[in-house]
Design a protein around this motif. Structure first.
Motif, short mmCIF file in Angstrom:
data_model
loop_
_atom_site.label_atom_id
_atom_site.label_comp_id
_atom_site.label_asym_id
_atom_site.label_seq_id
_atom_site.Cartn_x
_atom_site.Cartn_y
_atom_site.Cartn_z
N GLU A 100 34.95 63.21 27.44
CA GLU A 100 35.36 61.91 26.91
C GLU A 100 34.73 60.74 27.68
OE1 GLU A 100 39.66 61.60 25.63
OE2 GLU A 100 39.79 63.41 26.89
N VAL A 101 34.06 61.04 28.79
CA VAL A 101 33.48 59.97 29.61
C VAL A 101 32.17 59.50 28.99
CG1 VAL A 101 32.57 59.35 31.88
CG2 VAL A 101 34.56 60.86 31.70
N ASP A 102 32.10 58.20 28.67
CA ASP A 102 30.93 57.62 28.03
C ASP A 102 29.93 57.03 29.01
OD1 ASP A 102 32.04 57.89 25.30
OD2 ASP A 102 33.47 56.37 25.98
N HIS A 103 30.43 56.59 30.17
CA HIS A 103 29.57 55.83 31.08
C HIS A 103 29.93 56.13 32.52
CE1 HIS A 103 27.60 52.59 33.16
NE2 HIS A 103 28.70 51.89 33.34
N VAL A 104 28.91 56.18 33.39
CA VAL A 104 29.10 56.34 34.83
C VAL A 104 28.41 55.19 35.54
CG1 VAL A 104 28.68 57.75 36.87
CG2 VAL A 104 29.21 58.86 34.69
N GLY A 147 28.37 66.73 32.03
CA GLY A 147 27.36 67.12 31.06
C GLY A 147 26.34 66.03 30.82
N GLU A 148 25.70 66.05 29.66
CA GLU A 148 24.62 65.12 29.36
C GLU A 148 25.11 63.87 28.64
OE1 GLU A 148 23.28 67.24 25.14
OE2 GLU A 148 21.98 67.33 26.89
N ARG A 149 26.40 63.78 28.31
CA ARG A 149 26.91 62.70 27.48
C ARG A 149 26.84 61.30 28.10
NH1 ARG A 149 30.94 61.63 23.47
NH2 ARG A 149 32.25 59.82 23.99
N PRO A 150 27.32 61.10 29.35
CA PRO A 150 27.48 59.72 29.81
C PRO A 150 26.16 59.01 30.11
CG PRO A 150 28.06 61.23 31.57
CD PRO A 150 27.83 62.06 30.36
N ALA A 151 26.13 57.72 29.80
CA ALA A 151 25.02 56.85 30.18
C ALA A 151 25.28 56.35 31.59
CB ALA A 151 24.92 55.68 29.20
N VAL A 152 24.30 56.52 32.47
CA VAL A 152 24.48 56.28 33.90
C VAL A 152 23.69 55.04 34.33
CG1 VAL A 152 24.19 57.25 36.22
CG2 VAL A 152 24.75 58.76 34.28
N THR A 153 24.27 54.23 35.19
CA THR A 153 23.53 53.12 35.78
C THR A 153 23.96 52.91 37.22
OG1 THR A 153 22.75 50.86 35.34
CG2 THR A 153 25.11 51.21 35.25
N SER A 154 23.11 52.22 37.99
CA SER A 154 23.46 51.79 39.34
C SER A 154 23.11 50.32 39.46
CB SER A 154 22.68 52.58 40.40
OG SER A 154 22.83 51.98 41.68
N ALA A 177 34.27 47.24 34.70
CA ALA A 177 35.23 46.58 33.82
C ALA A 177 34.53 45.66 32.83
CB ALA A 177 36.24 45.80 34.65
N LEU A 178 33.54 44.90 33.31
CA LEU A 178 32.82 43.99 32.42
C LEU A 178 31.96 44.75 31.41
CD1 LEU A 178 31.74 41.27 35.02
CD2 LEU A 178 33.62 41.16 33.38
N THR A 179 31.44 45.89 31.83
CA THR A 179 30.67 46.74 30.91
C THR A 179 31.55 47.20 29.75
OG1 THR A 179 29.15 47.50 32.64
CG2 THR A 179 29.41 48.91 30.71
N LEU A 180 32.76 47.65 30.05
CA LEU A 180 33.68 48.08 29.00
C LEU A 180 34.07 46.91 28.11
CD1 LEU A 180 36.04 50.57 30.87
CD2 LEU A 180 34.20 51.13 29.28
N GLU A 181 34.32 45.77 28.73
CA GLU A 181 34.75 44.60 27.96
C GLU A 181 33.67 44.13 27.00
OE1 GLU A 181 36.90 40.35 28.94
OE2 GLU A 181 35.32 41.03 30.29
N GLU A 182 32.42 44.14 27.44
CA GLU A 182 31.33 43.58 26.64
C GLU A 182 30.64 44.61 25.75
OE1 GLU A 182 28.56 41.45 29.04
OE2 GLU A 182 30.08 40.02 29.75
N ALA A 184 31.64 51.80 25.04
CA ALA A 184 32.24 52.86 25.83
C ALA A 184 33.75 52.69 25.88
CB ALA A 184 31.68 52.84 27.25
N GLU A 185 34.45 53.79 25.74
CA GLU A 185 35.91 53.78 25.83
C GLU A 185 36.39 54.22 27.21
OE1 GLU A 185 37.93 52.64 23.57
OE2 GLU A 185 36.37 52.28 22.07
N VAL A 186 35.61 55.10 27.86
CA VAL A 186 35.99 55.64 29.17
C VAL A 186 34.78 55.58 30.09
CG1 VAL A 186 36.81 57.67 30.43
CG2 VAL A 186 37.65 57.23 28.11
N ALA A 187 34.99 55.12 31.31
CA ALA A 187 33.92 55.04 32.30
C ALA A 187 34.46 55.43 33.66
CB ALA A 187 33.34 53.63 32.35
N VAL A 188 33.59 55.96 34.50
CA VAL A 188 33.97 56.24 35.88
C VAL A 188 33.02 55.50 36.82
CG1 VAL A 188 35.02 58.49 35.39
CG2 VAL A 188 32.59 58.37 36.02
N SER A 189 33.52 55.17 37.99
CA SER A 189 32.71 54.54 39.03
C SER A 189 32.85 55.36 40.30
CB SER A 189 33.19 53.10 39.27
OG SER A 189 32.40 52.46 40.26
N ASN A 190 31.71 55.84 40.80
CA ASN A 190 31.69 56.72 41.98
C ASN A 190 31.38 55.95 43.25
OD1 ASN A 190 31.93 58.95 40.23
ND2 ASN A 190 29.71 59.21 40.09
#
Length: 418
Positions: free
Chosen positions: A306-310, A333-340, A361-366, A396-402
């Motif tokens: 369910e994770v769309d973004h990292v 897996g291969e699903r999430p779009a990743v950025t730094s 948070a701003l990524t999800l909002e926008e 994205a509905e779900v994102a994680v930050s590492n």
């Protein structure tokens, strides 16, 4: 007989609403200026930082044109280390953004939790030089309160009259993320109704940067310093040190809705772990990072698919980027779009996780993922979907930050769209 380990009991999902954000980064003072450059993927490393003159790594992502006197009286400002000044400016913006009125809140239920690892490093180094050159009687009586790492939270509490728990988390480069996770727990346990949280760091002093240089952790490219921080690039060779601060105001979701607050995103999960492996190197297979990531997923009741973004830790060091990429691929897996975002703002150590929490948070909002700046040739060994060259529209509905730090510290936040 030895007791067998048991898994922690499942808890009901809990959303902490992000109702205010503030940022001070090398990309700009204030959320608007910082976010504009992060969205554009515009690098910010400076060519020469005066404080670093004379050491090999004399460049960094410093905050330009920073003048706290508009908010902090000049008489008070000189009593504060730069790390506290950065925190106060970001906190003022965040609380203003939240729309909360300090005259109407119950101050005893307003907490402050900030991440900070180095404290008043610049003050300490300056006063040590005074000691050596002029003797002990010339050392400032303000040295201790200026260098103590807890004082950034203390001064934020004083600024807003917040009388709830006030403390600093220190988990190296995971400190800001740890702080936000702990702030959410204060809301979940109903100890606080509002928590001002985030992280701050002002580490651009010669001894510290020279130490990182001796570890060979810093980037060495000098041909174009604005592109020196190169997360996930095939020729990456280290991070660019930075200073900065970011603050989030958290409330329980139902409280935020009841007062009609604008909610940017929800903090819906948190996980932490220790590698128990090495002082400075990540566990090669990312098993500790995986524990934190899976804990955040479990805490939120969210499946890996369910994770769309990292928003990656993505420091541009060879080991970190490779280990993090393997962990993302194995778990999500291969699903999430990743950025730094470190290609833009550099690596601000304890403040990094807080800056990245605001960015997530701003990524999800926008509904748009910012690109990984300076990434020209993705390392072919990294089997993940990295957003680079241009941003990507994605609701994205779900994102994680590492966030990962020395000592094997791992912390992960899970965000959901408001």
């Amino acid at each position: 007989m030895a007791r067998q380990p048991t898994s922690a009991p499942a808890r009901a999902p809990f959303d902490a609403a992000i109702t205010g954000v503030g940022m001070v980064t090398a990309a700009g003072v204030g959320v608007e200026r910082s976010w504009e450059r992060i969205r554009a993927g515009e690098g910010t490393a400076a060519s020469e930082v005066p404080a670093l003159a004379g050491i090999p790594a004399d460049f960094a992502c410093a905050v330009a044109d920073f003048d706290p006197s508009g908010l902090i009286e000049r008489k008070q400002a000189w009593r504060l280390d730069r790390s506290s000044q950065l925190a106060l400016v970001a906190a003022h913006e965040a609380v203003t953004d939240s729309g909360l009125d300090r005259d109407s809140w119950d101050a005893t239920r307003v907490g402050v939790i900030l991440g900070n690892g180095i404290g008043g490093a610049a003050t300490w180094e300056k006063q040590h030089n005074v000691l050596l050159e002029r003797g002990p009687r010339k050392v400032s009586p303000l040295l201790v309160p200026m260098l103590s790492s807890n004082m950034c939270a203390g001064y934020v509490s004083m600024m807003f009259g917040a009388q709830g728990p006030s403390l600093v988390t220190s988990t190296a480069c995971a400190s800001g993320t740890t702080a936000v996770g702990m702030a959410r727990e204060l809301l979940r346990s109903r100890i606080c109704d509002v928590v001002i949280t985030g992280g701050t760091e002002a580490p651009l002093v010669p001894s510290l940067i020279a130490g990182f240089g001796q570890m060979r952790a810093l980037a060495g490219r000098r041909d174009d310093l604005s592109t020196t921080s190169r997360p996930f690039n095939a020729d990456r060779n280290g991070f660019v040190a930075a200073e900065g601060a970011a603050i989030l105001v958290l409330e329980r979701a139902e409280d935020a809705r009841a007062r009609g607050a604008t909610v940017r995103a929800m903090v819906s999960g948190y996980g932490a772990s220790a590698d128990a492996y090495h002082a400075t190197a990540p566990e090669p297979n990312g098993r500790g990072a995986e524990l934190a990531l899976r804990a955040a997923l479990s805490d939120a009741g969210v499946g890996p698919d369910e994770v769309d973004h990292v928003n990656a830790h993505g420091t541009a060091t060879m080991l970190n980027d490779a280990t993090e990429a393997r962990t993302i691929r194995r778990v999500l897996g291969e699903r999430p779009a990743v950025t730094s975002v470190k290609g833009v703002v550099g690596h601000s150590l304890s403040a990094a996780g807080a800056i990245e929490a605001v960015a997530t948070a701003l990524t999800l909002e926008e509904g748009r993922i910012p690109p990984t700046a300076n990434l020209e040739s993705l390392d072919p060994e990294l089997d993940i979907d990295v957003v680079f060259k241009a941003g990507r529209d994605l609701r994205a509905e779900v994102a994680v930050s590492n966030s990962f730090g020395f000592g094997g510290q791992n912390a992960v936040l899970l965000f959901t769209r408001a």
